[in-house]
Design a protein around this motif. Sequence first.
Motif, PDB file in Angstrom:
ATOM      1  N   ASN A   1       0.824  -1.201   0.000  1.00 44.40           N
ATOM      2  CA  ASN A   1       0.000   0.000   0.000  1.00 44.40           C
ATOM      3  C   ASN A   1       0.860   1.253   0.000  1.00 44.40           C
ATOM      4  O   ASN A   1       1.982   1.254   0.509  1.00 44.40           O
ATOM      5  N   LEU A   2       0.304   2.325  -0.552  1.00 39.55           N
ATOM      6  CA  LEU A   2       0.908   3.644  -0.439  1.00 39.55           C
ATOM      7  C   LEU A   2       0.435   4.288   0.855  1.00 39.55           C
ATOM      8  O   LEU A   2      -0.745   4.200   1.212  1.00 39.55           O
ATOM      9  N   VAL A   3       1.345   4.933   1.575  1.00 36.85           N
ATOM     10  CA  VAL A   3       1.015   5.647   2.801  1.00 36.85           C
ATOM     11  C   VAL A   3       1.599   7.045   2.693  1.00 36.85           C
ATOM     12  O   VAL A   3       2.511   7.295   1.895  1.00 36.85           O
ATOM     13  N   GLU A   4       1.083   7.966   3.475  1.00 32.02           N
ATOM     14  CA  GLU A   4       1.612   9.328   3.404  1.00 32.02           C
ATOM     15  C   GLU A   4       1.548  10.021   4.750  1.00 32.02           C
ATOM     16  O   GLU A   4       0.775   9.634   5.637  1.00 32.02           O
ATOM     17  N   SER A   5       2.378  11.050   4.880  1.00 28.44           N
ATOM     18  CA  SER A   5       2.409  11.895   6.067  1.00 28.44           C
ATOM     19  C   SER A   5       2.610  13.333   5.607  1.00 28.44           C
ATOM     20  O   SER A   5       3.514  13.615   4.804  1.00 28.44           O
ATOM     21  N   GLY A   6       1.766  14.235   6.086  1.00 29.14           N
ATOM     22  CA  GLY A   6       1.847  15.626   5.664  1.00 29.14           C
ATOM     23  C   GLY A   6       3.090  16.325   6.187  1.00 29.14           C
ATOM     24  O   GLY A   6       3.553  16.063   7.298  1.00 29.14           O
ATOM     25  N   ILE A   7       3.630  17.230   5.368  1.00 27.45           N
ATOM     26  CA  ILE A   7       4.753  18.082   5.761  1.00 27.45           C
ATOM     27  C   ILE A   7       4.205  19.479   5.993  1.00 27.45           C
ATOM     28  O   ILE A   7       3.607  20.085   5.084  1.00 27.45           O
ATOM     29  N   GLY A   8       4.378  20.007   7.200  1.00 32.14           N
ATOM     30  CA  GLY A   8       3.822  21.305   7.550  1.00 32.14           C
ATOM     31  C   GLY A   8       4.430  22.448   6.758  1.00 32.14           C
ATOM     32  O   GLY A   8       5.540  22.333   6.225  1.00 32.14           O
ATOM     33  N   PRO A   9       3.723  23.587   6.669  1.00 30.42           N
ATOM     34  CA  PRO A   9       4.218  24.728   5.879  1.00 30.42           C
ATOM     35  C   PRO A   9       5.533  25.304   6.396  1.00 30.42           C
ATOM     36  O   PRO A   9       6.297  25.889   5.634  1.00 30.42           O
ATOM     37  N   ARG A  10       5.816  25.149   7.684  1.00 30.56           N
ATOM     38  CA  ARG A  10       7.064  25.654   8.259  1.00 30.56           C
ATOM     39  C   ARG A  10       8.004  24.525   8.674  1.00 30.56           C
ATOM     40  O   ARG A  10       8.983  24.757   9.382  1.00 30.56           O
ATOM     41  N   GLU A  11       7.696  23.329   8.207  1.00 37.58           N
ATOM     42  CA  GLU A  11       8.532  22.161   8.494  1.00 37.58           C
ATOM     43  C   GLU A  11       9.501  21.940   7.346  1.00 37.58           C
ATOM     44  O   GLU A  11       9.102  21.936   6.178  1.00 37.58           O
ATOM     45  N   HIS A  12      10.764  21.778   7.655  1.00 37.47           N
ATOM     46  CA  HIS A  12      11.796  21.671   6.616  1.00 37.47           C
ATOM     47  C   HIS A  12      12.415  20.269   6.618  1.00 37.47           C
ATOM     48  O   HIS A  12      12.824  19.761   7.673  1.00 37.47           O
TER      49      HIS A  12
END
Length: 223
Positions: free
Chosen positions: A136-147
């Motif tokens: 399966n494909l999984v994902e995790s969001g990257i925040g706007p101020r996360e580098h």
Amino acid sequence: MRSTRGSSRAVLPVLLLAFGVATAVPAIAQNQSPLSPLLEVQVLGRELLAIDSEGGGQRSERLERNETVLYTRSQGRVGVVVTDRRLLAIATRSGAWQQARYRNGEAPPADVEIGDRVALVLMRTRAVGFDGGSRNLVESGIGPREHVVDSAVGANVAVLITDRRALGLSSDRGGFFEVPIRLGEGIQSVTAFANHATLQTSQRLLIFRGPAATWEEKRLPLH
């Protein structure tokens, strides 16, 4: 009389191997070696074809109207296709291709990091992973101020490091597994091996264990 001790030592490993006593040595070497390619990805006109040499057969996916394939990647049991509209992934013994469509303002990834059973893709606002265990494909969001700081992919594990957390991906467990990065904690190195990855910071050594999908922590000694 000339000693025969040296020749006896040379013959002994051969005799042990012949009787199966030394079978553990080849097994260890095999586990440490890259997996032979078991999946081939072909682009045949408007069709994507995954040729499975482990489970047998093929799995096909039709391209959409005016959809363009940008590149493909395959290694071990995993194959990935990047088009101008979506990311597609498949593993041996899969029933079908998995896909993740690009969001508004999201460009196709420049590259895909791939191991024998895992793949890691960095998008503008998220990290997308594929594990050959759950297929399966999984994902995790990257925040706007996360580098994003660094990443590494081994045969069965992958890690993505940001200035806020470390994300671990395992071929044995579905999803991303994270551990926080402390304020002021500097990232020094990250390395992925076959079944584990290590992250050294200015304060700790963090170890991601693929089979259990857990993070372990060891504090570094004070100087």
